[in-house]
Design a protein around this motif. Sequence first.
Motif, PDB file in Angstrom:
ATOM      1  N   HIS A   1       0.820  -1.218   0.000  1.00  9.07           N
ATOM      2  CA  HIS A   1       0.000   0.000   0.000  1.00  9.07           C
ATOM      3  C   HIS A   1       0.857   1.274   0.000  1.00  9.07           C
ATOM      4  O   HIS A   1       0.491   2.272   0.619  1.00  9.07           O
ATOM      5  CB  HIS A   1      -0.948   0.002   1.208  1.00  9.07           C
ATOM      6  CG  HIS A   1      -1.981  -1.085   1.144  1.00  9.07           C
ATOM      7  ND1 HIS A   1      -1.700  -2.393   1.480  1.00  9.07           N
ATOM      8  CD2 HIS A   1      -3.287  -1.061   0.790  1.00  9.07           C
ATOM      9  CE1 HIS A   1      -2.796  -3.130   1.328  1.00  9.07           C
ATOM     10  NE2 HIS A   1      -3.767  -2.350   0.895  1.00  9.07           N
TER      11      HIS A   1
ATOM     12  N   GLN B   1       3.474   2.098   1.523  1.00 10.91           N
ATOM     13  CA  GLN B   1       3.824   2.559   2.867  1.00 10.91           C
ATOM     14  C   GLN B   1       5.062   3.452   2.820  1.00 10.91           C
ATOM     15  O   GLN B   1       5.992   3.210   2.076  1.00 10.91           O
ATOM     16  CB  GLN B   1       4.070   1.361   3.791  1.00 10.91           C
ATOM     17  CG  GLN B   1       2.808   0.588   4.148  1.00 10.91           C
ATOM     18  CD  GLN B   1       3.096  -0.611   5.020  1.00 10.91           C
ATOM     19  OE1 GLN B   1       4.242  -0.882   5.357  1.00 10.91           O
ATOM     20  NE2 GLN B   1       2.050  -1.343   5.390  1.00 10.91           N
TER      21      GLN B   1
ATOM     22  N   LEU C   1       3.060   7.370   0.758  1.00 15.07           N
ATOM     23  CA  LEU C   1       1.800   8.104   0.749  1.00 15.07           C
ATOM     24  C   LEU C   1       1.390   8.455   2.173  1.00 15.07           C
ATOM     25  O   LEU C   1       1.354   7.591   3.047  1.00 15.07           O
ATOM     26  CB  LEU C   1       0.695   7.265   0.101  1.00 15.07           C
ATOM     27  CG  LEU C   1       0.794   7.045  -1.408  1.00 15.07           C
ATOM     28  CD1 LEU C   1      -0.277   6.065  -1.867  1.00 15.07           C
ATOM     29  CD2 LEU C   1       0.662   8.358  -2.154  1.00 15.07           C
ATOM     30  N   PRO C   2       1.071   9.720   2.438  1.00 12.14           N
ATOM     31  CA  PRO C   2       0.674  10.126   3.793  1.00 12.14           C
ATOM     32  C   PRO C   2      -0.748   9.706   4.144  1.00 12.14           C
ATOM     33  O   PRO C   2      -1.144   9.792   5.299  1.00 12.14           O
ATOM     34  CB  PRO C   2       0.814  11.650   3.752  1.00 12.14           C
ATOM     35  CG  PRO C   2       0.607  12.010   2.320  1.00 12.14           C
ATOM     36  CD  PRO C   2       1.177  10.871   1.525  1.00 12.14           C
ATOM     37  N   TYR C   3      -1.521   9.294   3.146  1.00 11.71           N
ATOM     38  CA  TYR C   3      -2.920   8.906   3.383  1.00 11.71           C
ATOM     39  C   TYR C   3      -3.359   8.006   2.234  1.00 11.71           C
ATOM     40  O   TYR C   3      -2.687   7.912   1.204  1.00 11.71           O
ATOM     41  CB  TYR C   3      -3.829  10.137   3.453  1.00 11.71           C
ATOM     42  CG  TYR C   3      -3.635  11.094   2.292  1.00 11.71           C
ATOM     43  CD1 TYR C   3      -4.282  10.870   1.067  1.00 11.71           C
ATOM     44  CD2 TYR C   3      -2.790  12.199   2.393  1.00 11.71           C
ATOM     45  CE1 TYR C   3      -4.095  11.711  -0.007  1.00 11.71           C
ATOM     46  CE2 TYR C   3      -2.597  13.045   1.316  1.00 11.71           C
ATOM     47  CZ  TYR C   3      -3.252  12.813   0.126  1.00 11.71           C
ATOM     48  OH  TYR C   3      -3.064  13.646  -0.936  1.00 11.71           O
ATOM     49  N   ASN C   4      -4.496   7.336   2.409  1.00  9.51           N
ATOM     50  CA  ASN C   4      -5.019   6.499   1.328  1.00  9.51           C
ATOM     51  C   ASN C   4      -5.460   7.374   0.163  1.00  9.51           C
ATOM     52  O   ASN C   4      -6.227   8.321   0.359  1.00  9.51           O
ATOM     53  CB  ASN C   4      -6.200   5.665   1.823  1.00  9.51           C
ATOM     54  CG  ASN C   4      -5.756   4.485   2.659  1.00  9.51           C
ATOM     55  OD1 ASN C   4      -4.594   4.067   2.616  1.00  9.51           O
ATOM     56  ND2 ASN C   4      -6.674   3.930   3.432  1.00  9.51           N
ATOM     57  N   PRO C   5      -4.998   7.082  -1.038  1.00 10.06           N
ATOM     58  CA  PRO C   5      -5.334   7.925  -2.187  1.00 10.06           C
ATOM     59  C   PRO C   5      -6.787   7.765  -2.616  1.00 10.06           C
ATOM     60  O   PRO C   5      -7.356   6.673  -2.550  1.00 10.06           O
ATOM     61  CB  PRO C   5      -4.392   7.408  -3.280  1.00 10.06           C
ATOM     62  CG  PRO C   5      -4.131   5.985  -2.902  1.00 10.06           C
ATOM     63  CD  PRO C   5      -4.133   5.939  -1.402  1.00 10.06           C
ATOM     64  N   LYS C   6      -7.370   8.868  -3.065  1.00 11.56           N
ATOM     65  CA  LYS C   6      -8.734   8.837  -3.608  1.00 11.56           C
ATOM     66  C   LYS C   6      -8.727   8.731  -5.125  1.00 11.56           C
ATOM     67  O   LYS C   6      -9.640   8.165  -5.723  1.00 11.56           O
ATOM     68  CB  LYS C   6      -9.495  10.096  -3.174  1.00 11.56           C
ATOM     69  CG  LYS C   6      -9.742  10.193  -1.676  1.00 11.56           C
ATOM     70  CD  LYS C   6     -10.529  11.448  -1.337  1.00 11.56           C
ATOM     71  CE  LYS C   6     -10.798  11.550   0.158  1.00 11.56           C
ATOM     72  NZ  LYS C   6     -11.545  12.801   0.496  1.00 11.56           N
TER      73      LYS C   6
ATOM     74  N   ASP D   1      -3.775  11.851  -6.220  1.00  9.08           N
ATOM     75  CA  ASP D   1      -2.962  11.652  -5.021  1.00  9.08           C
ATOM     76  C   ASP D   1      -1.733  10.808  -5.332  1.00  9.08           C
ATOM     77  O   ASP D   1      -0.709  10.917  -4.652  1.00  9.08           O
ATOM     78  CB  ASP D   1      -3.789  10.944  -3.939  1.00  9.08           C
ATOM     79  CG  ASP D   1      -5.057  11.702  -3.604  1.00  9.08           C
ATOM     80  OD1 ASP D   1      -4.953  12.831  -3.109  1.00  9.08           O
ATOM     81  OD2 ASP D   1      -6.148  11.158  -3.862  1.00  9.08           O
TER      82      ASP D   1
ATOM     83  N   HIS E   1      -0.064  17.222  -1.840  1.00  8.34           N
ATOM     84  CA  HIS E   1       0.673  16.191  -1.112  1.00  8.34           C
ATOM     85  C   HIS E   1       0.796  14.905  -1.932  1.00  8.34           C
ATOM     86  O   HIS E   1       1.085  13.838  -1.378  1.00  8.34           O
ATOM     87  CB  HIS E   1      -0.022  15.896   0.220  1.00  8.34           C
ATOM     88  CG  HIS E   1      -0.089  17.077   1.140  1.00  8.34           C
ATOM     89  ND1 HIS E   1       1.019  17.601   1.772  1.00  8.34           N
ATOM     90  CD2 HIS E   1      -1.142  17.857   1.511  1.00  8.34           C
ATOM     91  CE1 HIS E   1       0.660  18.642   2.504  1.00  8.34           C
ATOM     92  NE2 HIS E   1      -0.642  18.823   2.363  1.00  8.34           N
TER      93      HIS E   1
END
Length: 297
Positions: A115, A117, A120-125, A193, A246
């Motif tokens: 994923h 790790q 990415l600072p967050y789960n991509p949309k 993202d 980001h």
Amino acid sequence: MENLYTVQDFIRWTTSQMSQSDVYLGHGTDNPIDEAKQLILETLGLSLFIPPEFFAANLTNDEKKQLFDIIQKRIVDRVPTPYLTNQAWFCGHRFYIDERVLIPRSPIGELINHHFQELLPYNPKNILDLCTGSGCIGIACAYAFPDAQIDITDISLEALDVAQTNIDLHEMTYQVTPILSDLFNAVPEKQYDLIVSNPPYVDDEDMSDLPDEFLYEPKLALEAGFDGLDIIKRILLDAINYLTPHGVLVCEVGNSWVSLQEQYPDVPFNWIQFENGGHGVFSLTCEELIKYRYCFE
């Protein structure tokens, strides 16, 4: 062939034949045993994970002839196994493959399995897969991020036909959208993202030294000029316009990483280390692309 009776007989014999030849292994396997299993079992319509008792099953004469013919194509004609079976595995998923697209083998698969790790600072949309080929990277991302929307692009309509086959196979019609585009030219005006790409990156020298198996793959998906960076340079320049503040660009450049580093010594490429082998994949954040845009211009 008259002395071969069972599935195991053919796997053993094919392994020996491959070991004694100079076939290139690297389109999904790295040893003759796994290559032989993939070729034999998938040709017979059997799973790679069949119960042990199946290996002792006797084959019909028609099955033997079919196997012998396809083994000859693999060893004598050097046709890669995924083109003979029309199947390849990527991130644990099976994909339809033919000679209109590259055979999936990108180390980016390891990043998808984890994923992305630490990248990415967050789960991509929203995710963009540039130069998608068979669609394997974009579809694997859809499995990893089920709430994300994925656009996949390619300059080849033939490649997108294969990608659409795989979208249908994995029932991803409402999550994965194929787009005919020369890189970003026809990409919707929105921000992603994550932009991930396995573009053509083979330089002229490496193109002339490729094993015979690579000659079956589309040149359009391999060759990228004298230094292998014709496509990568365009991606570096334009990606900034399609990333969220980001957002992150992840790109594979293979052996051309040396040329890339030499031509852009000031750019802090994050060269990713892989547990399962592979090299030449970097990441850059949107902020870094903005900061070093003068280099790419």
